[in-house]
Scaffold this active site. Structure first.
Site, short mmCIF file in Angstrom:
data_model
loop_
_atom_site.label_atom_id
_atom_site.label_comp_id
_atom_site.label_asym_id
_atom_site.label_seq_id
_atom_site.Cartn_x
_atom_site.Cartn_y
_atom_site.Cartn_z
N SER A 139 50.96 -42.94 62.45
CA SER A 139 52.35 -42.49 62.42
C SER A 139 52.61 -41.83 61.07
O SER A 139 51.86 -42.07 60.10
CB SER A 139 53.27 -43.72 62.56
OG SER A 139 54.61 -43.39 62.27
N TYR A 152 55.97 -52.49 60.85
CA TYR A 152 55.45 -51.23 61.42
C TYR A 152 54.77 -50.39 60.34
O TYR A 152 53.66 -49.89 60.52
CB TYR A 152 56.62 -50.45 62.05
CG TYR A 152 56.22 -49.24 62.85
CD1 TYR A 152 55.86 -49.36 64.19
CD2 TYR A 152 56.21 -47.97 62.29
CE1 TYR A 152 55.50 -48.25 64.94
CE2 TYR A 152 55.85 -46.85 63.03
CZ TYR A 152 55.50 -47.00 64.36
OH TYR A 152 55.15 -45.89 65.09
P1 NAD Z 1 55.95 -46.20 74.45
O1 NAD Z 1 56.77 -47.45 74.34
O2 NAD Z 1 56.43 -45.08 75.30
O3 NAD Z 1 54.47 -46.56 74.92
C1 NAD Z 1 53.81 -47.67 74.40
C2 NAD Z 1 52.74 -48.08 75.39
O4 NAD Z 1 52.09 -49.24 74.86
C3 NAD Z 1 53.27 -48.45 76.77
O5 NAD Z 1 52.36 -47.99 77.75
C4 NAD Z 1 53.28 -49.97 76.71
O6 NAD Z 1 53.14 -50.53 78.00
C5 NAD Z 1 52.07 -50.23 75.86
N1 NAD Z 1 52.03 -51.55 75.23
C6 NAD Z 1 53.03 -52.16 74.55
N2 NAD Z 1 52.62 -53.40 74.19
C7 NAD Z 1 51.35 -53.54 74.63
C8 NAD Z 1 50.40 -54.60 74.60
N3 NAD Z 1 50.68 -55.77 74.03
N4 NAD Z 1 49.19 -54.39 75.18
C9 NAD Z 1 48.89 -53.21 75.80
N5 NAD Z 1 49.76 -52.20 75.88
C10 NAD Z 1 50.97 -52.36 75.31
O7 NAD Z 1 55.72 -45.75 72.94
P2 NAD Z 1 55.26 -44.34 72.32
O8 NAD Z 1 56.46 -43.80 71.66
O9 NAD Z 1 54.52 -43.54 73.29
O10 NAD Z 1 54.26 -44.87 71.17
C11 NAD Z 1 52.85 -44.89 71.33
C12 NAD Z 1 52.18 -45.00 69.97
O11 NAD Z 1 52.57 -43.90 69.15
C13 NAD Z 1 52.57 -46.26 69.19
O12 NAD Z 1 51.46 -46.75 68.47
C14 NAD Z 1 53.64 -45.74 68.24
O13 NAD Z 1 53.73 -46.53 67.08
C15 NAD Z 1 53.10 -44.36 67.94
N6 NAD Z 1 54.12 -43.42 67.44
C16 NAD Z 1 55.20 -43.07 68.21
C17 NAD Z 1 56.16 -42.18 67.70
C18 NAD Z 1 57.36 -41.70 68.51
O14 NAD Z 1 58.24 -41.03 67.95
N7 NAD Z 1 57.45 -41.97 69.80
C19 NAD Z 1 56.00 -41.69 66.41
C20 NAD Z 1 54.90 -42.09 65.64
C21 NAD Z 1 53.97 -42.95 66.17
#
Ligand code: NAD
Length: 257
Positions: A139, A152
């Site tokens: 991130s 985080y």
């Molecule tokens: P999201 O909530 O849409 O997706 C997260 C996924 O992880 C889902 O499929 C959920 O079911 C799964 N998950 C959650 N807990 C879990 C567990 N214990 N075991 C297995 N699977 C699990 O989130 P996102 O926004 O797509 O984020 C995905 C990644 O990207 C994360 O690591 C997040 O930190 C990172 N990220 C997101 C953003 C953003 O703006 N959306 C920015 C920077 C980094």
């Protein structure tokens, strides 16, 4: 196709960035294993839909990324992998002195330790094959901080450190390890916050996105899950064979500030 014959595992991939990355890898010809922590018909339906959409072989394997044993079992159940994308992640926002211990533990386990366990389980097969790609979805918070996100930010910085160590140990084996550092990405999770923000600030959708949500992203545009997927496909290409141990920011300029 570029990734024909390669098997990819993407953790936490039933929605958002994980699903977007899985889709681009499948489009590039990889066989894809989707994952989350539940085992519902909807989870399997996501994999079936992706297979129909892309023509790639896709399946769903349940494993809780909060559990070390299940992280390692995911790799075994999938039959190993050529491409490992450590994506599962959660968030919690609170002042440090009030941060719930169980939230700290869960975030460190899911956002950081899971990548250690899956990578440890996947590397021997990659070394044997003489080719592998480990891609950690970190991130902008792996490179910079914000208040109220202690767990985080700590976990994502940890993932960046793990990325470097993995790359050094794998150097010269055909296996690379890199981290993609997204800024704000328009996932269903983020989309669902927009109506509340509009109400709270009495602003229309475009204004709340530009003036409230994207204040730290100089482009004032969300990054997309397709861009995360495209970056992952690039990291799997021959052009990226010497890119290892680094971070690629896809953040509209956030970390240049
Ligand atoms: P999201 O909530 O849409 O997706 C997260 C996924 O992880 C889902 O499929 C959920 O079911 C799964 N998950 C959650 N807990 C879990 C567990 N214990 N075991 C297995 N699977 C699990 O989130 P996102 O926004 O797509 O984020 C995905 C990644 O990207 C994360 O690591 C997040 O930190 C990172 N990220 C997101 C953003 C953003 O703006 N959306 C920015 C920077 C980094």
């Amino acid at each position: 196709m570029q990734l024909a014959g390669k098997r990819a595992i993407v953790t936490g991939s039933t929605s958002g960035i994980g699903l977007g990355v899985a889709r681009e890898l499948a489009r590039a010809g990889a066989q894809v294993v989707l994952n989350s922590f539940s085992d519902s018909p909807e989870d399997h339906a996501v994999a079936e839909k992706l297979a129909r959409e892309t023509g790639a072989e896709c399946r769903y394997v349940e494993a809780d990324m909060a559990d070390a044993g299940q992280c390692r079992a995911l790799i075994e159940q999938a039959g190993g992998c050529d491409i490992l994308v450590n994506n599962a992640g959660i968030q919690h926002v609170a002042r440090l002195e009030e941060f719930p211990v169980e939230k700290w533990d869960a975030i460190v386990a899911i956002n950081m330790s899971s990548a250690f366990h899956t990578t440890a389980a996947a590397l021997p097969g990659m070394y044997k094959a003489g080719w592998g790609r480990v891609i950690n979805i970190a991130s902008a918070h792996g490179l910079t901080a914000s208040p109220y996100k202690a767990a985080y930010v700590a976990a994502k910085h940890g993932v960046v450190g793990l990325t470097k160590t993995t790359a050094l140990e794998a150097a010269g084996t055909g296996v690379t390890c890199n981290a993609i550092c997204p800024g704000y990405v328009l996932t269903p999770l983020v989309e669902s916050q927009i109506p509340d923000q509009m109400k709270a600030h009495d602003m229309d959708r475009e204004t709340v996105i530009r003036e409230v949500m994207l204040t730290r992203q100089p482009s004032r545009e969300f990054a997309t899950v397709e861009q995360m997927g495209g970056t992952a496909v690039f990291l799997c290409s021959d052009a990226a064979a010497q890119i290892t141990g680094t971070t690629i920011s896809v953040d509209g300029g956030w970390t240049a500030l």
